[in-house]
Motif scaffolding. Structure first.
Motif, mmCIF file in Angstrom:
data_model
loop_
_atom_site.group_PDB
_atom_site.id
_atom_site.type_symbol
_atom_site.label_atom_id
_atom_site.label_comp_id
_atom_site.label_asym_id
_atom_site.label_seq_id
_atom_site.Cartn_x
_atom_site.Cartn_y
_atom_site.Cartn_z
ATOM 1 N N ILE A 197 0.910 -1.219 -0.129
ATOM 2 C CA ILE A 197 -0.139 0.218 0.017
ATOM 3 C C ILE A 197 0.703 1.184 0.000
ATOM 4 C CG2 ILE A 197 -1.813 1.176 1.214
ATOM 5 C CD1 ILE A 197 -2.655 -1.457 2.489
ATOM 6 N N ILE A 198 2.070 0.890 0.391
ATOM 7 C CA ILE A 198 2.920 2.439 0.616
ATOM 8 C C ILE A 198 3.131 3.089 -0.573
ATOM 9 C CG2 ILE A 198 5.175 3.136 1.254
ATOM 10 C CD1 ILE A 198 5.106 0.829 3.624
ATOM 11 N N PRO A 199 3.451 2.479 -1.584
ATOM 12 C CA PRO A 199 3.649 3.353 -3.192
ATOM 13 C C PRO A 199 2.524 4.424 -3.203
ATOM 14 C CG PRO A 199 4.518 1.432 -3.336
ATOM 15 C CD PRO A 199 3.769 0.963 -1.968
ATOM 16 N N PHE A 200 1.267 3.702 -2.916
ATOM 17 C CA PHE A 200 -0.036 4.759 -3.187
ATOM 18 C C PHE A 200 0.068 5.672 -2.112
ATOM 19 C CE2 PHE A 200 -4.112 5.707 -1.927
ATOM 20 C CZ PHE A 200 -4.902 6.114 -3.221
ATOM 21 N N ILE A 201 0.320 5.664 -1.058
ATOM 22 C CA ILE A 201 0.472 6.498 0.101
ATOM 23 C C ILE A 201 1.477 7.551 -0.284
ATOM 24 C CG2 ILE A 201 0.765 7.180 2.446
ATOM 25 C CD1 ILE A 201 0.002 4.231 3.037
ATOM 26 N N LEU A 202 2.746 7.131 -0.923
ATOM 27 C CA LEU A 202 3.845 7.998 -1.090
ATOM 28 C C LEU A 202 3.370 9.102 -2.071
ATOM 29 C CD1 LEU A 202 7.077 5.657 -1.187
ATOM 30 C CD2 LEU A 202 6.257 7.323 0.531
ATOM 31 N N ALA A 203 2.308 8.878 -2.914
ATOM 32 C CA ALA A 203 2.003 9.819 -3.885
ATOM 33 C C ALA A 203 1.445 11.000 -3.388
ATOM 34 C CB ALA A 203 0.987 8.972 -4.936
ATOM 35 N N TYR A 204 1.032 11.111 -2.063
ATOM 36 C CA TYR A 204 0.372 11.866 -1.403
ATOM 37 C C TYR A 204 1.223 12.381 -0.270
ATOM 38 C CZ TYR A 204 -3.665 10.311 -4.051
ATOM 39 O OH TYR A 204 -4.514 10.233 -4.936
ATOM 40 N N GLU A 205 2.329 11.852 -0.011
ATOM 41 C CA GLU A 205 3.223 12.277 1.250
ATOM 42 C C GLU A 205 3.525 13.569 1.265
ATOM 43 O OE1 GLU A 205 6.674 10.453 3.864
ATOM 44 O OE2 GLU A 205 7.333 10.962 1.785
ATOM 45 N N GLY A 206 3.901 14.311 0.158
ATOM 46 C CA GLY A 206 4.406 15.633 0.143
ATOM 47 C C GLY A 206 3.238 16.624 0.761
ATOM 48 N N GLU A 207 1.894 16.245 0.275
ATOM 49 C CA GLU A 207 0.817 17.088 0.786
ATOM 50 C C GLU A 207 0.395 16.661 2.143
ATOM 51 O OE1 GLU A 207 -3.682 17.575 -0.817
ATOM 52 O OE2 GLU A 207 -2.420 16.610 -2.094
ATOM 53 N N LEU A 208 0.725 15.322 2.597
ATOM 54 C CA LEU A 208 0.106 15.170 4.010
ATOM 55 C C LEU A 208 1.327 14.790 4.857
ATOM 56 C CD1 LEU A 208 -2.544 12.270 2.624
ATOM 57 C CD2 LEU A 208 -2.987 14.780 3.380
ATOM 58 N N GLY A 209 2.718 15.230 4.678
ATOM 59 C CA GLY A 209 3.878 15.247 5.474
ATOM 60 C C GLY A 209 3.660 15.286 6.885
ATOM 61 N N LEU A 210 4.097 14.460 7.678
ATOM 62 C CA LEU A 210 3.911 14.646 9.144
ATOM 63 C C LEU A 210 4.501 15.890 9.442
ATOM 64 C CD1 LEU A 210 4.927 10.682 9.841
ATOM 65 C CD2 LEU A 210 2.762 11.927 9.877
ATOM 66 N N GLY A 211 5.693 16.463 9.076
ATOM 67 C CA GLY A 211 6.272 17.663 9.827
ATOM 68 C C GLY A 211 7.310 17.502 10.391
ATOM 69 N N THR A 212 7.458 16.455 11.338
ATOM 70 C CA THR A 212 8.386 16.133 12.293
ATOM 71 C C THR A 212 8.886 14.820 11.905
ATOM 72 O OG1 THR A 212 6.944 15.526 13.768
ATOM 73 C CG2 THR A 212 7.630 17.779 13.786
ATOM 74 N N GLY A 213 10.122 14.447 12.546
ATOM 75 C CA GLY A 213 10.620 13.045 12.512
ATOM 76 C C GLY A 213 11.007 12.459 10.977
ATOM 77 N N ILE A 214 11.290 11.262 10.998
ATOM 78 C CA ILE A 214 11.608 10.843 9.636
ATOM 79 C C ILE A 214 10.298 10.574 8.943
ATOM 80 C CG2 ILE A 214 12.817 8.892 8.558
ATOM 81 C CD1 ILE A 214 14.802 8.677 10.918
ATOM 82 N N ASN A 215 10.222 10.717 7.570
ATOM 83 C CA ASN A 215 8.791 10.611 6.983
ATOM 84 C C ASN A 215 8.979 9.291 6.194
ATOM 85 O OD1 ASN A 215 10.104 11.114 4.416
ATOM 86 N ND2 ASN A 215 9.563 13.180 4.340
ATOM 87 N N LEU A 216 7.930 8.899 5.735
ATOM 88 C CA LEU A 216 7.625 7.556 4.920
ATOM 89 C C LEU A 216 8.553 7.613 3.674
ATOM 90 C CD1 LEU A 216 6.151 4.928 4.986
ATOM 91 C CD2 LEU A 216 4.465 5.892 3.597
ATOM 92 N N LYS A 217 8.551 8.515 2.955
ATOM 93 C CA LYS A 217 9.674 8.520 1.889
ATOM 94 C C LYS A 217 10.953 8.216 2.180
ATOM 95 C CE LYS A 217 8.315 11.416 -1.482
ATOM 96 N NZ LYS A 217 8.070 12.440 -2.334
ATOM 97 N N GLU A 218 11.425 8.812 3.369
ATOM 98 C CA GLU A 218 12.743 8.522 3.617
ATOM 99 C C GLU A 218 13.134 7.239 4.022
ATOM 100 O OE1 GLU A 218 13.209 11.762 6.482
ATOM 101 O OE2 GLU A 218 14.035 13.261 5.164
#
Length: 231
Positions: A197-218
């Protein structure tokens, strides 16, 4: 308590079946990476040989079940499941049209497959190869507990944000949450279900970024560096 003689036979049978599964996994990896028709044929001959061994193990298992008179279902459940897994792998590996998507689905239960197929249908070959490598890393304990927890935490956080903002998912959001967040499965298995499921989520990570910590893309890139270097 199972009689000692029967218990020894069960242990030996399970060891033999585990060995066949390990060989099938190795042949599966070789067939995926091999382009030479002659070498592909060699591996398929080896799979045919394992198919004959599996038939012998099934006969042994049937005989043991009769002697145990179905009094010890928990002791035989694992063997039955492994024999079915062997059968599924053999059918796929002997099929000249084996696809990465089919092989990926072998890692999951029928219920999980129903959830994940809509996601995997949207993935290209490099993404499917990544996912196969990551699933193998989790199943063979190459991924540390820290790796598993980090990836799972990041995935759950972004998935929750997708759901809060009513992003359309290829599968029902309730089903996704039920499996990934289920208290009845451990973190490793929850992550396994999450990985396709992660590649699908990554398509939106920039818009939904957590703001702190290590993000999913990294975290995803870290896994690619760590587990794809030999592929």
């Amino acid at each position: 308590m199972i009689p000692s003689g029967l218990n020894l036979r069960l242990q030996q049978l399970e060891e033999n079946i585990s060995r066949v599964l390990q060989l099938l996994n190795e042949y599966e990896a070789e067939l995926l990476d091999e382009d030479d028709p002659g070498r592909k044929s060699k591996y398929r001959r080896r799979v045919e040989s394992l198919k004959q061994q599996k038939a012998g193990y099934e006969e042994e298992f049937t005989d043991l079940q009769v002697q145990l008179a179905n009094k010890y279902p928990l002791q035989t459940e694992t063997i039955s499941s492994q024999l079915q897994e062997i059968n599924n792998k053999i059918e796929l590996l002997l099929d000249g049209q084996v696809s990465l998507r089919q092989i990926l689905m072998l890692h999951f239960s029928p219920k999980e497959q129903e959830l994940l197929i809509p996601f995997t249908q949207k993935l290209d070959e490099p993404e499917l190869i990544n996912i196969q490598a990551f699933l193998e890393a989790v199943e063979t304990d190459q991924a540390s507990e820290e790796d598993v927890q980090l990836m799972l935490t990041e995935t759950r956080s972004l998935l929750e944000k997708l759901q809060e903002q009513n992003f359309a998912l290829p599968a029902g959001k309730e089903a996704v949450s039920e499996i990934i967040n289920s208290p009845t499965i451990d973190a490793k298995h929850a992550l396994k279900v999450s990985i396709p499921i992660i590649p699908f989520i990554l398509a939106y990570e920039g818009e939904l970024g957590l703001g702190t910590g290590i993000n999913l893309k990294e975290a995803w890139q870290h896994w690619k560096t760590k587990f794809m270097k030999n592929r």
